[in-house]
Scaffold this active site. Structure first.
Site, mmCIF file in Angstrom:
data_model
loop_
_atom_site.group_PDB
_atom_site.id
_atom_site.type_symbol
_atom_site.label_atom_id
_atom_site.label_comp_id
_atom_site.label_asym_id
_atom_site.label_seq_id
_atom_site.Cartn_x
_atom_site.Cartn_y
_atom_site.Cartn_z
ATOM 1 C CB SER A 274 -0.928 0.021 1.211
ATOM 2 O OG SER A 274 -0.212 0.247 2.403
ATOM 3 C CB THR B 285 -2.948 5.116 3.100
ATOM 4 O OG1 THR B 285 -3.470 5.263 1.781
ATOM 5 C CG2 THR B 285 -2.325 6.410 3.546
ATOM 6 C CB THR C 197 -0.775 6.326 0.027
ATOM 7 O OG1 THR C 197 -1.579 5.238 -0.415
ATOM 8 C CG2 THR C 197 -0.974 7.496 -0.925
ATOM 9 N NE ARG D 106 -6.748 8.522 -6.770
ATOM 10 C CZ ARG D 106 -6.544 8.086 -5.522
ATOM 11 N NH1 ARG D 106 -5.340 7.750 -5.124
ATOM 12 N NH2 ARG D 106 -7.547 8.005 -4.679
ATOM 13 C CB VAL D 107 -2.381 13.041 -6.398
ATOM 14 C CG1 VAL D 107 -1.082 13.011 -7.175
ATOM 15 C CG2 VAL D 107 -3.121 14.337 -6.659
ATOM 16 N N GLY D 108 -4.357 11.137 -4.703
ATOM 17 C CA GLY D 108 -5.476 11.015 -3.767
ATOM 18 C C GLY D 108 -5.410 12.079 -2.693
ATOM 19 C CG ASP D 109 -6.840 10.832 1.114
ATOM 20 O OD1 ASP D 109 -6.252 9.987 0.406
ATOM 21 O OD2 ASP D 109 -7.287 10.551 2.242
ATOM 22 C CB THR E 294 -6.049 4.782 5.595
ATOM 23 O OG1 THR E 294 -6.948 4.222 6.567
ATOM 24 C CG2 THR E 294 -4.726 5.086 6.262
ATOM 25 N N GLY E 295 -7.979 5.192 3.130
ATOM 26 C CA GLY E 295 -9.219 4.795 2.470
ATOM 27 C C GLY E 295 -9.432 5.613 1.212
ATOM 28 N N GLY F 143 -9.559 8.182 -1.144
ATOM 29 C CA GLY F 143 -9.052 9.542 -1.062
ATOM 30 C C GLY F 143 -10.003 10.590 -1.604
HETATM 31 N N1 GLY Z 1 -6.105 7.345 0.731
HETATM 32 C C1 GLY Z 1 -5.245 6.932 -0.270
HETATM 33 C C2 GLY Z 1 -5.674 7.289 -1.627
HETATM 34 O O1 GLY Z 1 -6.847 7.409 -1.895
HETATM 35 O O2 GLY Z 1 -4.824 7.457 -2.469
#
Ligand code: GLY
Length: 346
Positions: free
Chosen positions: A86, A198, A216, A226-229, A249-250, A252
């Site tokens: 992860s 993450t 992460t 793509r970038v997440g949170d 985590t989860g 994003g």
């Molecule tokens: N929380 C990790 C992501 O969505 O990239």
């Protein structure tokens, strides 16, 4: 900063105003008196894969180490571990088989933040985010620029795809649809689901100084770029040294929609416990969730967990459905059940 008011002038004006008692150091948004008056208990809280990281972080702060250094050294254990798919080395790749990493961190005492997004070929994005925080006037570096920045500090360029993560990606590619030229993996071979693992850590020391970090490899098989949170300061993690820290985590995208790290800290500022603050943020997530992401029986079809610690060293976590998190129990890191919004269906 506009040309009319340089950075130096801005800091000078602000500093003078604080000294003259016209501005609160916390910019008019003070923490509850309860938090500011009380002594702090050293504490660390985060995602379940942060168990080893919490032990290292608490060892470092017990020896007088800085909370940000403790948090980053803690999550680096997972980034460097090829068995944790992860984060970092061995993280699951994007749809083209390229591992792109995201991380961000905040240092409470200096009120600074640093982050990297879509970073390739560098095993420890949390450490690169810490360098952005320490040595630049910026907060977020992405892609090729982030990599060149890391290389300039002596980080090595490495292939982050392990044989195990490549194998999972190849299976996903073979089974993603039947309108391409890839032959399907036989139906009886187990497929990898689409995880969003993450690692998040939030650390407070005996002096009440607080830091947070989240790192992460993001959503497996994501669209490249793509970038997440995780690299979004205020979403993937947030620290206010007067109040506390929170991270997640989860999924994003669902967190970004509510700026969940920041929101959770704001709920603590209003006096909520860390656990209640995490639950309240999740309720906001649910309110922002479109119907296409809900299961027929109501709950969202994705997972999201928030972790939080306040300045006194009280910690908690909450998730959409029950799961576990990692927290320091005064002696060592232990796994505990999260508070949650929806019970798991039997
Ligand atoms: N929380 C990790 C992501 O969505 O990239």
């Amino acid at each position: 900063m506009s040309d009319a008011l340089s950075r130096r002038e801005f800091l000078g004006v602000t500093g003078a105003a604080v000294a003259a008692g016209r501005l609160e150091p916390s910019h008019g948004f003070p923490a509850p008196a309860l938090l500011l008056r009380s002594a702090s208990r050293p504490m660390a809280v985060g995602s379940l894969n942060g168990l080893r990281g919490i032990n290292l972080a608490m060892e470092l702060v017990s020896k007088g180490g800085d909370t940000l250094d403790a948090a980053v050294e803690g999550v680096k254990i997972q980034e460097l571990d090829p068995a944790d798919d992860s984060v970092g080395y061995g993280g699951l790749p994007n749809e083209e088989g390229v591992v792109q990493l995201d991380a961000s961190c905040m240092h409470g005492p200096t009120r600074r933040a640093g982050a990297v997004g879509a970073l390739e070929n560098i095993k420890t994005p949390s450490a690169v985010a810490r360098l952005v925080l320490k040595y630049t006037n910026h907060i977020l570096l992405v892609g090729e620029g982030a990599k060149r920045f890391a290389l300039s500090y002596g980080f090595e360029e490495e292939d982050l795809l392990t044989p195990a993560s490549r194998e999972k990606w190849l299976r996903w590619r073979a089974n993603r649809g039947n309108a391409d030229d890839w032959l399907d993996v036989p139906a009886d071979e187990k497929m990898v689901e689409r995880p969003t693992g993450t690692v998040n850590l939030n650390v407070v020391n005996a002096a009440g100084d607080i830091s947070s970090v989240t790192t992460t490899s993001g959503l497996a098989w994501k669209i490249p770029g793509r970038v997440g949170d995780s690299p979004i300061v205020g979403a993937g993690q947030y620290t206010d040294n007067d109040v506390g820290a929170a991270g997640s985590t989860g999924r994003g995208e669902s967190n970004i929609m509510v700026c969940g790290g920041f929101l959770t800290v704001e709920f603590m500022r209003r006096g909520m416990s860390p656990t209640d603050a995490c639950l309240e943020t999740l309720k906001r997530v649910i309110a922002m969730t479109p119907a296409r992401l809900l299961r027929p029986d109501g709950p969202p079809a994705f997972g999201l967990t928030f972790y939080a610690v306040n300045k006194r060293g009280e910690a908690g976590a909450a998730s959409i459905q029950p799961t576990k998190y990692a927290v320091y129990d005064g002696t060592e890191a232990v796994a505990r059940d999260t508070a949650y919004l929806y019970p798991r269906k039997k």
